[in-house]
Write a protein that holds these residues in place. Structure first.
Motif, mmCIF file in Angstrom:
data_model
loop_
_atom_site.group_PDB
_atom_site.id
_atom_site.type_symbol
_atom_site.label_atom_id
_atom_site.label_comp_id
_atom_site.label_asym_id
_atom_site.label_seq_id
_atom_site.Cartn_x
_atom_site.Cartn_y
_atom_site.Cartn_z
ATOM 1 N N ILE A 69 0.815 -1.212 0.000
ATOM 2 C CA ILE A 69 0.000 0.000 0.000
ATOM 3 C C ILE A 69 0.848 1.260 0.000
ATOM 4 C CG2 ILE A 69 -1.869 -1.183 1.224
ATOM 5 C CD1 ILE A 69 -1.124 0.458 3.702
ATOM 6 N N ALA A 70 2.143 1.135 0.341
ATOM 7 C CA ALA A 70 3.030 2.305 0.341
ATOM 8 C C ALA A 70 3.519 2.645 -1.063
ATOM 9 C CB ALA A 70 4.221 2.062 1.263
ATOM 10 N N GLY A 71 3.183 1.808 -2.035
ATOM 11 C CA GLY A 71 3.641 2.068 -3.395
ATOM 12 C C GLY A 71 5.068 1.622 -3.641
ATOM 13 N N MET A 293 4.602 6.648 5.405
ATOM 14 C CA MET A 293 4.046 7.840 6.055
ATOM 15 C C MET A 293 4.981 9.041 6.025
ATOM 16 S SD MET A 293 2.066 6.175 9.330
ATOM 17 C CE MET A 293 0.992 7.598 9.497
ATOM 18 N N VAL A 294 6.297 8.799 5.944
ATOM 19 C CA VAL A 294 7.258 9.907 6.012
ATOM 20 C C VAL A 294 7.936 10.135 4.673
ATOM 21 C CG1 VAL A 294 9.331 10.781 7.166
ATOM 22 C CG2 VAL A 294 7.645 9.459 8.460
ATOM 23 N N ARG A 295 8.539 9.069 4.111
ATOM 24 C CA ARG A 295 9.333 9.263 2.891
ATOM 25 C C ARG A 295 8.453 9.439 1.656
ATOM 26 N NH1 ARG A 295 10.988 10.552 -1.069
ATOM 27 N NH2 ARG A 295 12.906 9.985 -2.175
ATOM 28 N N TYR A 296 7.551 8.503 1.396
ATOM 29 C CA TYR A 296 6.740 8.567 0.178
ATOM 30 C C TYR A 296 5.379 9.224 0.410
ATOM 31 C CZ TYR A 296 10.215 5.130 -1.311
ATOM 32 O OH TYR A 296 11.377 4.480 -1.597
ATOM 33 N N ARG A 297 4.916 9.240 1.640
ATOM 34 C CA ARG A 297 3.633 9.855 2.024
ATOM 35 C C ARG A 297 2.461 9.320 1.195
ATOM 36 N NH1 ARG A 297 5.401 16.207 2.981
ATOM 37 N NH2 ARG A 297 7.111 15.728 4.423
ATOM 38 N N THR A 298 2.441 8.011 1.057
ATOM 39 C CA THR A 298 1.377 7.372 0.273
ATOM 40 C C THR A 298 0.380 6.638 1.150
ATOM 41 O OG1 THR A 298 2.909 5.520 -0.021
ATOM 42 C CG2 THR A 298 2.740 7.085 -1.835
ATOM 43 N N MET A 299 0.660 6.550 2.443
ATOM 44 C CA MET A 299 -0.236 5.844 3.355
ATOM 45 C C MET A 299 -1.227 6.800 3.988
ATOM 46 S SD MET A 299 2.029 3.152 5.552
ATOM 47 C CE MET A 299 2.907 1.799 4.807
ATOM 48 N N THR A 300 -2.405 6.290 4.234
ATOM 49 C CA THR A 300 -3.396 6.997 5.038
ATOM 50 C C THR A 300 -3.821 6.057 6.162
ATOM 51 O OG1 THR A 300 -5.275 6.178 3.752
ATOM 52 C CG2 THR A 300 -4.236 8.234 2.994
ATOM 53 N N PHE A 301 -4.508 6.592 7.155
ATOM 54 C CA PHE A 301 -4.965 5.733 8.244
ATOM 55 C C PHE A 301 -5.965 4.695 7.736
ATOM 56 C CE2 PHE A 301 -3.496 9.415 10.762
ATOM 57 C CZ PHE A 301 -2.620 8.732 11.599
ATOM 58 N N ARG A 302 -6.693 5.046 6.682
ATOM 59 C CA ARG A 302 -7.635 4.086 6.110
ATOM 60 C C ARG A 302 -6.893 2.895 5.484
ATOM 61 N NH1 ARG A 302 -12.912 4.509 4.496
ATOM 62 N NH2 ARG A 302 -12.875 6.761 4.897
ATOM 63 N N THR A 303 -5.820 3.184 4.717
ATOM 64 C CA THR A 303 -5.075 2.104 4.070
ATOM 65 C C THR A 303 -4.304 1.268 5.104
ATOM 66 O OG1 THR A 303 -3.227 3.629 3.633
ATOM 67 C CG2 THR A 303 -4.856 3.313 1.877
#
Length: 468
Positions: A69-71, A293-303
């Motif tokens: 999910i982080a891509g 959450m920090v480097r790619y910023r692709t996560m959300t709390f939903r994912t």
């Protein structure tokens, strides 16, 4: 013995899940033969999952889900395209390299097939490859997931055989490289015969960029070592090395450096004794969260919540199998099945190599019908006494067993990788099976090499002092 194994096979044939079949057949055996009080069965059920190494299971599964999910899978794919996409049959080679990198994060063949495999099959179809070729190479490369560390089957095997999981992880590196080379040679042969072209233009800049990412990753442990020799403390050396890594990643905007760091952190941490294999699983989760959450910023709390619930579901099924299989395996011992099998094999041969051939044939057959975790939990207590009697190293045998069962994942009737890829590629199970068959050749060659040349497996852990 006939009641125990016969009822298990009958229940499986009528469509019950493997874990339920083992649990019901175990209860039937206890009720009919009164071999132990009912409470003993419950105690064995709990004891099967009451193990510290098994804590690694949910964390490695969660790490793989978070990476998806982080891509990270897309970045790994882009890195592999830059590195080998210019070769003949480029995307097939990319498929293999992508699986090598992703195997250092997921630890399971299913995660590889369902994660980066989905991207790879779509890309190969879009570039004009036959869908059967895409499915075949994806299936073969997915078997690398449990061979390169970290590995979920190695965790289960190490727990059952009382073998160092760290030694098993290190033992998988050289066999994984051998399998990778054999698969890449197979792709080159297919590319020559079927006249596959390259899928990305040769670019010195792209190749240098991908190579530089590998170089930057390798500089991290080298920097830590240099700083330690200069007298700095370990914590300071790690902090400086990671700070340099983050600055390089930020300045040059690398696509996959941080993702490539995952296996380095896990393997390096275990090698240096910073954490155990179980703690390495937690480190993998923390690193996955940092990337997303920090480097790619692709996560959300939903994912993150979705990944967590997927992990709970997968972990529950795995541990249910382990619990049921622990009771089943105990009853196999009580019913003297292990002793009978030992006597049968010893009556056939007293030669170690012939024994290994027979065991390979047995496990290739079992792998077609049993889940990997269930097969390991059932077979290890039966075969391990024979393994020790023939003076075969348990670490070496762990690699042989795991690779056999990975090949079993590609076969009907219960090959899970087969069904996942059938669904992803929208092919019938029959067509998917036929597509995979040619790619079994490099896997069988790798199995023979690993079986009959123990040094391929044992050299690295022996050099590192993990086994004697």
């Amino acid at each position: 013995m006939l009641l125990l194994i016969g009822s298990f096979l009958v229940l499986m044939l009528i469509g019950l899940p493997v874990a339920v079949s083992m649990a019901v057949s175990s209860v039937l055996y206890i009720v009919f033969y009164d071999v132990a009080p009912d409470i003993i069965a419950a105690q064995r059920l709990i004891a099967g999952v009451e193990s510290f190494p098994l804590l690694a299971v949910p964390f490695f599964i969660l790490a793989g889900n978070l990476m998806n999910i982080a891509g990270v899978t897309g970045r790994i794919y882009a890195f592999a395209v830059a590195l080998v996409g210019w070769m003949k049959g480029g995307l097939a080679q990319v498929n293999i390299i992508g699986s090598v990198v992703f195997s250092g994060m997921s630890g399971t063949a299913l995660a590889d097939a369902a994660g980066i495999g989905t991207i790879e099959i779509k890309a190969m179809r879009d570039h004009g490859y036959p869908v059967e070729a895409a499915v075949g190479v994806t299936a073969a490369s997915a078997t690398l997931g449990p061979i390169f560390p970290p590995s979920l089957p190695f965790v289960i095997y190490g727990m059952m055989a009382n073998v160092s999981i760290g030694a098993l992880f290190m033992a998988g590196i050289v066999p994984g490289v051998v399998m990778t080379v054999l698969m890449m040679v197979t792709v080159a042969i297919f590319a020559y015969v079927k006249r596959w072209g390259s899928d990305a233009p040769f670019s010195i800049k792209g190749l240098i960029g991908a190579s530089s990412e590998i170089l930057v990753v390798m500089m991290v442990p080298a920097t830590i070592w240099v700083l330690l020799t200069l007298g700095l403390s370990l914590n300071v050396a790690i902090f400086i090395a990671l700070a340099v890594l983050l600055m390089c990643d930020w300045y040059f905007n690398f696509s996959a450096v941080m993702a490539l760091m995952t296996p380095v952190i896990l393997i390096g941490g275990m090698t240096m004794g910073w954490f155990t294999p179980t703690e390495a699983a937690v480190a993998a989760v923390l690193w996955s969260l940092f990337l997303g959450m920090v480097r790619y910023r692709t996560m959300t709390f939903r994912t993150i919540a979705k990944a967590t619930f997927d992990t709970i579901e997968t972990t529950a099924s795995v541990l249910f199998i382990v619990a049921a299989a622990s009771v089943f395996a105990w009853l196999l011992t009580v019913s003297q099945t292990a002793q009978l099998l030992s006597e049968a094999i010893l009556s056939i041969t007293s030669n170690k190599w012939l024994f290994l051939i027979l065991v390979n044939l047995l496990m290739l057959f079992v792998g077609c019908f049993l889940d990997t975790i269930a097969a390991i939990t059932i077979l290890v207590p039966i075969l391990l006494p024979l393994v020790k009697q023939f003076d075969i190293d348990p670490v070496h045998f762990g690699l042989i067993m795991t690779l056999n069962l990975m090949i079993g994942l590609l076969h009907p009737p219960l090959g899970m990788v087969l069904f996942v890829l059938s669904r992803v590629a929208r092919l019938s199970v029959e067509r998917t099976t036929m597509a995979i068959i040619p790619w079994l050749v490099p896997l069988i060659i790798a199995l023979l090499l690993i079986t009959f040349i123990p040094a391929i497996t044992l050299w690295l852990p022996t050099e590192m002092g993990l086994i004697r």
